[in-house]
Design an enzyme around this catalytic site. Structure first.
Site, PDB file in Angstrom:
ATOM      1  N   ASN A   9      -7.902   3.345  -7.286  1.00  0.00           N
ATOM      2  CA  ASN A   9      -8.454   4.702  -7.349  1.00  0.00           C
ATOM      3  C   ASN A   9      -8.285   5.172  -8.790  1.00  0.00           C
ATOM      4  OD1 ASN A   9      -9.112   7.373  -7.198  1.00  0.00           O
ATOM      5  ND2 ASN A   9      -7.372   7.977  -5.906  1.00  0.00           N
ATOM      6  N   LYS A  11      -9.335   7.856 -10.124  1.00  0.00           N
ATOM      7  CA  LYS A  11      -9.234   9.317 -10.285  1.00  0.00           C
ATOM      8  C   LYS A  11     -10.164   9.760 -11.428  1.00  0.00           C
ATOM      9  CE  LYS A  11      -4.754   9.050  -8.191  1.00  0.00           C
ATOM     10  NZ  LYS A  11      -3.432   9.604  -7.976  1.00  0.00           N
ATOM     11  N   HIS A  94      -8.264  12.610   0.004  1.00  0.00           N
ATOM     12  CA  HIS A  94      -7.128  12.330  -0.878  1.00  0.00           C
ATOM     13  C   HIS A  94      -6.300  13.608  -1.042  1.00  0.00           C
ATOM     14  CE1 HIS A  94      -4.776  11.340  -4.406  1.00  0.00           C
ATOM     15  NE2 HIS A  94      -5.027  10.064  -4.127  1.00  0.00           N
ATOM     16  N   GLU A  96      -4.999  14.935  -3.524  1.00  0.00           N
ATOM     17  CA  GLU A  96      -5.378  15.775  -4.671  1.00  0.00           C
ATOM     18  C   GLU A  96      -6.573  16.657  -4.319  1.00  0.00           C
ATOM     19  OE1 GLU A  96      -5.550  12.523  -7.450  1.00  0.00           O
ATOM     20  OE2 GLU A  96      -3.362  12.375  -7.334  1.00  0.00           O
ATOM     21  N   GLU A 166      -0.384   7.923   2.004  1.00  0.00           N
ATOM     22  CA  GLU A 166       0.007   8.271   0.637  1.00  0.00           C
ATOM     23  C   GLU A 166       0.955   9.464   0.663  1.00  0.00           C
ATOM     24  OE1 GLU A 166      -3.095   6.483  -2.304  1.00  0.00           O
ATOM     25  OE2 GLU A 166      -3.348   8.636  -2.122  1.00  0.00           O
ATOM     26  N   GLY A 172       1.856   9.221  -8.489  1.00  0.00           N
ATOM     27  CA  GLY A 172       1.912   9.495  -9.924  1.00  0.00           C
ATOM     28  C   GLY A 172       3.296   9.907 -10.407  1.00  0.00           C
ATOM     29  N   SER A 212       2.470   5.088  -6.465  1.00  0.00           N
ATOM     30  CA  SER A 212       3.224   4.330  -7.468  1.00  0.00           C
ATOM     31  C   SER A 212       3.334   2.832  -7.164  1.00  0.00           C
ATOM     32  CB  SER A 212       4.616   4.942  -7.668  1.00  0.00           C
ATOM     33  OG  SER A 212       4.501   6.283  -8.099  1.00  0.00           O
ATOM     34  N   GLY A 233      -3.324   3.848  -7.883  1.00  0.00           N
ATOM     35  CA  GLY A 233      -3.827   4.788  -8.886  1.00  0.00           C
ATOM     36  C   GLY A 233      -3.634   4.236 -10.287  1.00  0.00           C
ATOM     37  N   GLY A 234      -2.622   4.735 -10.972  1.00  0.00           N
ATOM     38  CA  GLY A 234      -2.382   4.398 -12.376  1.00  0.00           C
ATOM     39  C   GLY A 234      -2.457   2.909 -12.707  1.00  0.00           C
TER      40      GLY A 234
HETATM   41  P1  13P Z   1      -0.469   6.274  -8.282  1.00  0.00           P
HETATM   42  O1  13P Z   1      -0.555   4.809  -7.944  1.00  0.00           O
HETATM   43  O2  13P Z   1      -0.849   6.582  -9.692  1.00  0.00           O
HETATM   44  O3  13P Z   1       0.842   6.857  -7.843  1.00  0.00           O
HETATM   45  O4  13P Z   1      -1.601   7.009  -7.380  1.00  0.00           O
HETATM   46  C1  13P Z   1      -1.654   6.767  -6.026  1.00  0.00           C
HETATM   47  C2  13P Z   1      -2.897   7.345  -5.469  1.00  0.00           C
HETATM   48  O5  13P Z   1      -3.021   8.557  -5.391  1.00  0.00           O
HETATM   49  C3  13P Z   1      -3.966   6.439  -5.069  1.00  0.00           C
HETATM   50  O6  13P Z   1      -4.966   7.115  -4.375  1.00  0.00           O
END
Ligand code: 13P
Length: 248
Positions: A9, A11, A94, A96, A166, A172, A212, A233-234
């Site tokens: 993802n 983002k 999600h 967010e 999640e 993050g 993470s 994510g990251g």
């Molecule tokens: P991170 O892996 O950056 O913590 O993000 C997780 C996420 O929100 C994937 O949708």
């Protein structure tokens, strides 16, 4: 037998130029494996990535869409528009979006229905806040999300669903849920599907963990009984990191 599924993802990261650069490096590293892989990119990069991934088994996902077919919804993107590009997946609900963009269980439910109308596989995100976990409410919160988000979906639709657990406190933050915590909650999600749709349906649903996930913890998480994949994510932004997670 469920096939492991690892999705990135991105983002709100990467321009189209950067996305295409990622794709060309990633394709040189990527070997067809038994693991399903997708990148969920911002809308403006989807068409370029579709082309960049053509001829490979790397799938493409969006990160959101509107629940109406079309209409006067300035700034929104419809399922039809995603379908035209050839998007396979769409992240729905999600945290967010729930937190910053007024996404509710009701809109999530409508979006899931719309995805299925267009043959786009939803990756439904559920999970609790740190406060809810500390108050002992993690299980109740996720059970309610499951019940409300899946409302009136058919058993055949739910079988195709991907669900990402999640925990908001692990996104993050560098603070990963322990493999045991993640496993427990993915198990809870499966048992809530058993309650809502029965054993047979629950056996087919892919349940990912997200929060993470990185090369150093992917193996341990993926080896857990109830975890079928990861939403990353990251660590999905760098081809070298993401490939290591896929090769867990
Ligand atoms: P991170 O892996 O950056 O913590 O993000 C997780 C996420 O929100 C994937 O949708």
């Amino acid at each position: 037998m469920r096939t492991p599924f690892i999705a990135g993802n991105w983002k709100m990261f990467k321009t189209t130029k950067e996305a295409v650069e990622f794709a060309s490096v990633f394709r040189t590293l990527y070997k067809d494996t038994d693991v399903k892989t997708a990148i969920c990119a911002p809308f403006t990069q989807l068409a370029a990535l579709k082309e960049a991934f053509s001829g490979s088994s790397i799938k493409l996902g969006a990160q959101n869409m509107h629940f109406e077919e079309k209409g006067a919804y300035t700034g929104e993107i419809s399922a039809d528009m995603l379908d035209e590009i050839g998007v396979d997946y769409c992240i729905i609900g999600h945290s967010e979006r729930r937190q910053y963009f007024c996404e509710t269980d009701e809109t999530v439910n409508k979006k899931l229905h719309k995805c299925f109308e267009h043959n786009i596989t939803p990756i439904l995100c559920v999970g609790e806040t740190l406060e809810q976990r500390d108050d002992g409410l993690a299980e109740v919160v996720v059970r309610i999300q499951m019940r409300e988000d899946l409302k009136t979906l058919t058993a055949e639709q739910v079988k195709k669903l991907v669900i990402a657990y999640e925990p908001i406190w692990a996104i993050g933050t560098g603070r990963t849920a322990t493999p045991q915590q993640a496993n427990e909650m993915c198990g809870l999600i499966r048992s809530s599907i058993v309650e809502l749709y029965g054993d047979e349906v629950s056996e087919e649903v892919l349940i990912q963990y997200g929060g993470s996930v990185k090369p150093s913890n992917a193996t341990e998480l993926m080896n857990m009984e109830e975890i079928d994949g990861a939403l990353v994510g990251g660590a999905s932004l760098k081809p070298e990191d993401f490939i290591q997670i896929i090769d867990f």
